[in-house]
Design a protein around this motif. Structure first.
Motif: not given
Length: 188
Positions: A70-92
């Motif tokens: 969309g010309g303005r944001f970058c996304m990466k989809m992780f096809k690895t199952n993680k609990i929410w806090s670990k997913a959040n930590k991975t992104c950070n």
């Protein structure tokens, strides 16, 4: 093309915001700085459910491993199952955050997910961990949306405090359920 109304001289984000603020709008068409709000269900014969933009959705991004959309944001989809806090930590740790889908960019981001990883559930950056029923995005802004699955947020068993998306809308889910996740970095 049949449409309910059109607006000239706007951006795709403004177009999406206009759609989300129009009752029963499920899709819109954006082309050459013109936004077409499509017919309400049952009116006319056109049934377009995708976002069409004039921008190249798979441009390179200045952020490694995060395609530009969309010309303005970058996304990466992780096809690895993680609990929410670990997913959040991975992104950070990656210098990103779990995806935020505010109403002004909901349909654009939904279309990207549909095209590149649809049919799955993904953790995104919303929760009501601090206070039950007070849903917020990871940036601290309130989560105000009409994109919840029917009957949600339900807080089933008083244990659903994290936000997942998929395959069509938001759902509150138990934070300890392993799910795929999406990280986002802003281009700017």
């Amino acid at each position: 093309m049949d449409y309910t109304f059109s607006i000239k001289g706007v951006t795709d984000i403004v177009c999406g915001a206009r759609c989300t603020s129009t009752p029963y709008c499920k899709s819109f068409h954006y082309d050459l700085n013109t936004c077409y709000i499509l017919n309400y269900p049952g009116i006319g014969s056109v049934n377009i459910t995708s976002f069409y933009g004039s921008e190249n959705w798979t441009d390179s991004c200045s952020v490694d491993g995060y395609p530009l959309y969309g010309g303005r944001f970058c996304m990466k989809m992780f096809k690895t199952n993680k609990i929410w806090s670990k997913a959040n930590k991975t992104c950070n740790q990656d210098g990103a955050k779990l995806l935020i889908m505010k109403s002004e960019d909901f349909f654009l981001k939904k279309e990207v997910i549909d095209q590149h990883g649809g049919g799955h559930h993904y953790w995104i950056g919303g929760n009501d961990l601090e206070k039950e029923g007070d849903w917020i995005w990871n940036d601290g802004s309130p989560l105000q949306s009409n994109q919840w699955e029917a009957g949600n947020p339900s807080n089933l068993y008083d244990a659903e405090h994290c936000l997942e998306f998929g395959p069509l809308r938001f759902n509150d889910q138990q934070c300890f359920k392993p799910v795929f996740f999406i990280c986002e970095k802003l281009k700017y």
